[in-house]
Scaffold this motif. Sequence first.
Motif, PDB file in Angstrom:
ATOM      1  N   PHE A 122       0.835  -1.196   0.000  1.00  0.00           N
ATOM      2  CA  PHE A 122       0.000   0.000   0.000  1.00  0.00           C
ATOM      3  C   PHE A 122       0.874   1.253   0.000  1.00  0.00           C
ATOM      4  O   PHE A 122       0.711   2.151  -0.827  1.00  0.00           O
ATOM      5  CB  PHE A 122      -0.924  -0.016   1.219  1.00  0.00           C
ATOM      6  CG  PHE A 122      -1.761   1.218   1.378  1.00  0.00           C
ATOM      7  CD1 PHE A 122      -2.940   1.352   0.668  1.00  0.00           C
ATOM      8  CD2 PHE A 122      -1.371   2.237   2.226  1.00  0.00           C
ATOM      9  CE1 PHE A 122      -3.733   2.490   0.819  1.00  0.00           C
ATOM     10  CE2 PHE A 122      -2.148   3.370   2.386  1.00  0.00           C
ATOM     11  CZ  PHE A 122      -3.326   3.498   1.681  1.00  0.00           C
ATOM     12  N   LEU A 141       1.485   3.976  -3.162  1.00  0.00           N
ATOM     13  CA  LEU A 141       1.205   5.409  -3.026  1.00  0.00           C
ATOM     14  C   LEU A 141       2.435   6.246  -3.332  1.00  0.00           C
ATOM     15  O   LEU A 141       2.354   7.265  -4.031  1.00  0.00           O
ATOM     16  CB  LEU A 141       0.708   5.729  -1.619  1.00  0.00           C
ATOM     17  CG  LEU A 141      -0.753   5.430  -1.339  1.00  0.00           C
ATOM     18  CD1 LEU A 141      -1.090   5.821   0.085  1.00  0.00           C
ATOM     19  CD2 LEU A 141      -1.663   6.146  -2.306  1.00  0.00           C
ATOM     20  N   TYR A 177       2.721   8.880  -6.487  1.00  0.00           N
ATOM     21  CA  TYR A 177       2.988  10.296  -6.230  1.00  0.00           C
ATOM     22  C   TYR A 177       4.242  10.757  -6.967  1.00  0.00           C
ATOM     23  O   TYR A 177       4.242  11.822  -7.591  1.00  0.00           O
ATOM     24  CB  TYR A 177       3.136  10.536  -4.727  1.00  0.00           C
ATOM     25  CG  TYR A 177       3.460  11.960  -4.400  1.00  0.00           C
ATOM     26  CD1 TYR A 177       2.479  12.936  -4.479  1.00  0.00           C
ATOM     27  CD2 TYR A 177       4.746  12.341  -4.038  1.00  0.00           C
ATOM     28  CE1 TYR A 177       2.764  14.268  -4.197  1.00  0.00           C
ATOM     29  CE2 TYR A 177       5.040  13.662  -3.746  1.00  0.00           C
ATOM     30  CZ  TYR A 177       4.051  14.612  -3.820  1.00  0.00           C
ATOM     31  OH  TYR A 177       4.342  15.923  -3.546  1.00  0.00           O
ATOM     32  N   CYS A 208      -6.318  -0.874  -2.678  1.00  0.00           N
ATOM     33  CA  CYS A 208      -6.652   0.243  -1.777  1.00  0.00           C
ATOM     34  C   CYS A 208      -5.852   1.486  -2.128  1.00  0.00           C
ATOM     35  O   CYS A 208      -6.391   2.597  -2.199  1.00  0.00           O
ATOM     36  CB  CYS A 208      -6.399  -0.152  -0.327  1.00  0.00           C
ATOM     37  SG  CYS A 208      -7.505  -1.429   0.270  1.00  0.00           S
ATOM     38  N   ALA A 209      -4.555   1.323  -2.364  1.00  0.00           N
ATOM     39  CA  ALA A 209      -3.712   2.464  -2.717  1.00  0.00           C
ATOM     40  C   ALA A 209      -4.098   3.043  -4.067  1.00  0.00           C
ATOM     41  O   ALA A 209      -4.033   4.254  -4.277  1.00  0.00           O
ATOM     42  CB  ALA A 209      -2.241   2.054  -2.724  1.00  0.00           C
ATOM     43  N   GLU A 261      -7.088   3.143  -5.346  1.00  0.00           N
ATOM     44  CA  GLU A 261      -8.290   3.958  -5.138  1.00  0.00           C
ATOM     45  C   GLU A 261      -7.950   5.282  -4.453  1.00  0.00           C
ATOM     46  O   GLU A 261      -8.530   6.317  -4.781  1.00  0.00           O
ATOM     47  CB  GLU A 261      -9.326   3.179  -4.329  1.00  0.00           C
ATOM     48  CG  GLU A 261      -9.920   1.998  -5.071  1.00  0.00           C
ATOM     49  CD  GLU A 261     -10.613   2.389  -6.375  1.00  0.00           C
ATOM     50  OE1 GLU A 261     -11.322   3.424  -6.393  1.00  0.00           O
ATOM     51  OE2 GLU A 261     -10.434   1.681  -7.361  1.00  0.00           O
ATOM     52  N   VAL A 262      -7.016   5.248  -3.524  1.00  0.00           N
ATOM     53  CA  VAL A 262      -6.584   6.504  -2.878  1.00  0.00           C
ATOM     54  C   VAL A 262      -5.923   7.411  -3.902  1.00  0.00           C
ATOM     55  O   VAL A 262      -6.147   8.623  -3.920  1.00  0.00           O
ATOM     56  CB  VAL A 262      -5.625   6.205  -1.695  1.00  0.00           C
ATOM     57  CG1 VAL A 262      -4.995   7.479  -1.170  1.00  0.00           C
ATOM     58  CG2 VAL A 262      -6.363   5.486  -0.592  1.00  0.00           C
ATOM     59  N   GLY A 263      -5.095   6.836  -4.793  1.00  0.00           N
ATOM     60  CA  GLY A 263      -4.463   7.620  -5.844  1.00  0.00           C
ATOM     61  C   GLY A 263      -5.477   8.234  -6.801  1.00  0.00           C
ATOM     62  O   GLY A 263      -5.318   9.368  -7.248  1.00  0.00           O
ATOM     63  N   LYS A 264      -6.523   7.494  -7.117  1.00  0.00           N
ATOM     64  CA  LYS A 264      -7.583   8.027  -7.971  1.00  0.00           C
ATOM     65  C   LYS A 264      -8.280   9.197  -7.286  1.00  0.00           C
ATOM     66  O   LYS A 264      -8.560  10.217  -7.918  1.00  0.00           O
ATOM     67  CB  LYS A 264      -8.612   6.947  -8.303  1.00  0.00           C
ATOM     68  CG  LYS A 264      -8.163   5.966  -9.326  1.00  0.00           C
ATOM     69  CD  LYS A 264      -9.248   4.926  -9.577  1.00  0.00           C
ATOM     70  CE  LYS A 264      -8.740   3.797 -10.435  1.00  0.00           C
ATOM     71  NZ  LYS A 264      -9.750   2.741 -10.587  1.00  0.00           N
ATOM     72  N   ALA A 265      -8.568   9.032  -5.993  1.00  0.00           N
ATOM     73  CA  ALA A 265      -9.245  10.099  -5.258  1.00  0.00           C
ATOM     74  C   ALA A 265      -8.370  11.333  -5.145  1.00  0.00           C
ATOM     75  O   ALA A 265      -8.887  12.460  -5.144  1.00  0.00           O
ATOM     76  CB  ALA A 265      -9.625   9.598  -3.853  1.00  0.00           C
ATOM     77  N   ALA A 266      -7.068  11.151  -5.082  1.00  0.00           N
ATOM     78  CA  ALA A 266      -6.144  12.289  -4.990  1.00  0.00           C
ATOM     79  C   ALA A 266      -5.879  12.926  -6.352  1.00  0.00           C
ATOM     80  O   ALA A 266      -5.277  13.982  -6.432  1.00  0.00           O
ATOM     81  CB  ALA A 266      -4.828  11.844  -4.367  1.00  0.00           C
TER      82      ALA A 266
END
Length: 78
Positions: A12, A16, A20, A67-68, A70-75
Amino acid sequence: MLELTIYGIGFFLCTLLIQYILFKVRKNHNHGPNGVWVGNRAILVLCVVGIMNHKVGYLAAILGFICADEVGKAAGWH
């Protein structure tokens, strides 16, 4: 069980970090079909590698990656 947790959390965090860095290096162009380390193709590659190596730990890595991702998509990193 500890090994699976380490795989999941480690993957994860690595995912990320890579998303980034690529987002910054590629000047906000880590989008679309040429995005690196994102999407279903990367998940498919992880699944194939896990099956070839007969390692259950890859399942935790895949869950951490999803999970990561999806976090990257949201960011907005991809």
